[in-house]
Design a protein around this motif. Structure first.
Motif, PDB file in Angstrom:
ATOM      1  N   VAL A  84       0.835  -1.208   0.000  1.00 52.71           N
ATOM      2  CA  VAL A  84       0.000   0.000   0.000  1.00 52.71           C
ATOM      3  C   VAL A  84       0.866   1.252   0.000  1.00 52.71           C
ATOM      4  O   VAL A  84       0.658   2.178  -0.799  1.00 52.71           O
ATOM      5  N   LEU A  85       1.866   1.292   0.875  1.00 57.66           N
ATOM      6  CA  LEU A  85       2.745   2.458   0.987  1.00 57.66           C
ATOM      7  C   LEU A  85       3.556   2.673  -0.284  1.00 57.66           C
ATOM      8  O   LEU A  85       3.751   3.812  -0.732  1.00 57.66           O
ATOM      9  N   ILE A  86       4.025   1.580  -0.884  1.00 53.28           N
ATOM     10  CA  ILE A  86       4.804   1.683  -2.125  1.00 53.28           C
ATOM     11  C   ILE A  86       3.936   2.218  -3.260  1.00 53.28           C
ATOM     12  O   ILE A  86       4.357   3.082  -4.045  1.00 53.28           O
ATOM     13  N   ILE A  87       2.706   1.730  -3.359  1.00 53.87           N
ATOM     14  CA  ILE A  87       1.792   2.175  -4.417  1.00 53.87           C
ATOM     15  C   ILE A  87       1.456   3.652  -4.264  1.00 53.87           C
ATOM     16  O   ILE A  87       1.473   4.421  -5.236  1.00 53.87           O
ATOM     17  N   LEU A  88       1.152   4.080  -3.034  1.00 54.19           N
ATOM     18  CA  LEU A  88       0.831   5.498  -2.796  1.00 54.19           C
ATOM     19  C   LEU A  88       2.028   6.391  -3.106  1.00 54.19           C
ATOM     20  O   LEU A  88       1.880   7.475  -3.681  1.00 54.19           O
ATOM     21  N   THR A  89       3.212   5.926  -2.743  1.00 60.13           N
ATOM     22  CA  THR A  89       4.430   6.692  -3.040  1.00 60.13           C
ATOM     23  C   THR A  89       4.645   6.800  -4.546  1.00 60.13           C
ATOM     24  O   THR A  89       5.026   7.853  -5.066  1.00 60.13           O
ATOM     25  N   SER A  90       4.378   5.713  -5.255  1.00 55.58           N
ATOM     26  CA  SER A  90       4.588   5.707  -6.705  1.00 55.58           C
ATOM     27  C   SER A  90       3.609   6.637  -7.415  1.00 55.58           C
ATOM     28  O   SER A  90       3.968   7.305  -8.394  1.00 55.58           O
ATOM     29  N   TYR A  91       2.379   6.695  -6.944  1.00 59.30           N
ATOM     30  CA  TYR A  91       1.398   7.616  -7.544  1.00 59.30           C
ATOM     31  C   TYR A  91       1.817   9.064  -7.314  1.00 59.30           C
ATOM     32  O   TYR A  91       1.623   9.920  -8.188  1.00 59.30           O
ATOM     33  N   PHE A  92       2.376   9.319  -6.149  1.00 56.73           N
ATOM     34  CA  PHE A  92       2.874  10.667  -5.857  1.00 56.73           C
ATOM     35  C   PHE A  92       4.026  11.010  -6.807  1.00 56.73           C
ATOM     36  O   PHE A  92       4.103  12.119  -7.332  1.00 56.73           O
ATOM     37  N   ALA A  93       4.896  10.039  -7.047  1.00 57.99           N
ATOM     38  CA  ALA A  93       6.028  10.258  -7.961  1.00 57.99           C
ATOM     39  C   ALA A  93       5.542  10.568  -9.371  1.00 57.99           C
ATOM     40  O   ALA A  93       6.124  11.400 -10.074  1.00 57.99           O
ATOM     41  N   ASN A  94       4.455   9.909  -9.785  1.00 51.17           N
ATOM     42  CA  ASN A  94       3.918  10.133 -11.129  1.00 51.17           C
ATOM     43  C   ASN A  94       3.382  11.548 -11.328  1.00 51.17           C
ATOM     44  O   ASN A  94       3.332  12.033 -12.458  1.00 51.17           O
ATOM     45  N   THR A  95       2.988  12.205 -10.231  1.00 49.62           N
ATOM     46  CA  THR A  95       2.513  13.587 -10.359  1.00 49.62           C
ATOM     47  C   THR A  95       3.679  14.541 -10.608  1.00 49.62           C
ATOM     48  O   THR A  95       3.481  15.654 -11.099  1.00 49.62           O
ATOM     49  N   LEU A  96       4.890  14.098 -10.239  1.00 47.52           N
ATOM     50  CA  LEU A  96       6.081  14.933 -10.430  1.00 47.52           C
ATOM     51  C   LEU A  96       6.785  14.616 -11.737  1.00 47.52           C
ATOM     52  O   LEU A  96       7.133  15.520 -12.499  1.00 47.52           O
ATOM     53  N   VAL A  97       7.007  13.328 -11.988  1.00 50.47           N
ATOM     54  CA  VAL A  97       7.680  12.885 -13.206  1.00 50.47           C
ATOM     55  C   VAL A  97       6.837  11.770 -13.826  1.00 50.47           C
ATOM     56  O   VAL A  97       6.654  10.722 -13.213  1.00 50.47           O
ATOM     57  N   LEU A  98       6.328  12.008 -15.021  1.00 48.74           N
ATOM     58  CA  LEU A  98       5.441  11.062 -15.686  1.00 48.74           C
ATOM     59  C   LEU A  98       6.102   9.700 -15.846  1.00 48.74           C
ATOM     60  O   LEU A  98       7.235   9.599 -16.293  1.00 48.74           O
TER      61      LEU A  98
END
Length: 321
Positions: A84-98
């Protein structure tokens, strides 16, 4: 061009395009319209916004559970909380770098669960293939349930039922011809397409090889039901969209999904695409913009807030690893 400049441009250009689209959205409205949009956003019932965010969180938890069904056949079963934590972190990363989130997910899984990067990344690719199939399914459903609306748009542009059928036949025929040409071609472009299609087929077939394929399919439909539901409940925040049927929101959902896939978290493009889709159903630009911005802001804040928390908590929770 140096590698550092290329990396900078990959990050900066999508963000600048998104900001440009935000400015375009702002400039295309009158001061009176902007006032109405802000009032609609301020008057939005927070209960529906909170419910949308809660449904969004549920979709991420379901995705975390489903991820283990892909990892289990290759000998790994990470802790659910880590997923869960990894997925949420990855979605946050996608908002910064596609598209950076996919690589971050595989890297974090390797760091905290000792899953080899290439194996973890392989499961993520399979996920994306399954998600693409689900999106195509939703597009098909939207076209079927909103056939009269689509035909109406075509008629307004001088294309009747006969013209629509002709376009369909030509489109299907063209697709079959293209597939035949790609199969025979040895060009780099054709090879890439064949590789993608083979990967698509492998991803689908992998479902039938896993032990808990029933649970995997259930969570796949649950994830996408949540996506549509968190989109649908926001309609109650804008008076003009309250009585719209689900089919209308399926069309708007597809438009929004396209925006999210092509820009950093849908920055700028999401409200424009959603407003355009809702306008087909007679929704005014101010109400469409209000709906689009409420939806985008709620989900973006959810990703940013919970993604940041996850980024901080993940290493603390696994400090012994």
């Amino acid at each position: 061009m140096s590698d550092s400049l290329k990396k900078f441009l990959k990050i900066a250009v999508p963000i600048l395009i998104g900001l440009g689209l935000v400015f375009y959205s702002y400039a295309s409205t009158t001061p009176e319209d902007r006032t109405k949009i802000l009032e609609a956003i301020k008057n939005a019932d927070p209960i529906w916004v909170i419910l949308s965010v809660a449904i969004g969180i549920l979709s991420h938890v379901s995705r975390a559970i489903r991820w283990n069904y892909l990892l289990d056949p290759i000998g790994y079963r990470p802790k659910l909380i880590n997923n869960v934590l990894i997925i949420l972190t990855s979605y946050f990363a996608n908002t910064l770098v596609l598209r950076s989130g996919e690589f971050l997910r595989a890297t974090a899984l390797n760091t905290y669960e000792n899953v080899p990067f290439e194996k973890g990344f392989g499961t993520i690719v399979t996920e994306r293939i399954i998600d693409l199939i689900m999106l195509l399914l939703i597009i098909t459903i939207a076209m079927l349930v909103q056939t009269d609306v689509i035909l109406g748009i075509l008629e307004e542009n001088g294309i009747g039922l006969a013209g629509s059928l002709t376009l369909l036949i030509v489109g299907v025929g063209g697709l079959l011809i293209a597939i035949r040409l790609i199969k025979k071609s040895t060009s780099k472009f054709a090879v890439k397409i064949k590789t993608f299609l083979n990967g698509l087929l492998d991803g689908v077939l992998s479902i039938f090889k896993m032990k808990r394929r029933g649970a995997f399919i259930f969570h796949t439909f649950l994830i996408w039901a949540c996506y549509i539901a968190m989109f649908w409940v926001i309609k109650f925040t804008v008076p003009e969209t309250t009585d719209l049927p689900l089919g209308a929101f399926l069309v708007a959902f597809v438009a929004g999904a396209f925006a999210m896939a092509t820009t950093n978290g849908g920055l700028g493009l999401f409200p424009i695409m959603v407003t355009a889709a809702l306008s087909v159903y007679g929704i005014s630009k101010t109400s469409g913009d209000a709906y689009g911005w409420i939806m985008w802001t709620a989900q973006t804040l959810m990703v940013v807030v919970f993604g940041t928390i996850s980024f901080i908590v993940l290493p603390l929770l696994n400090r012994n690893r």
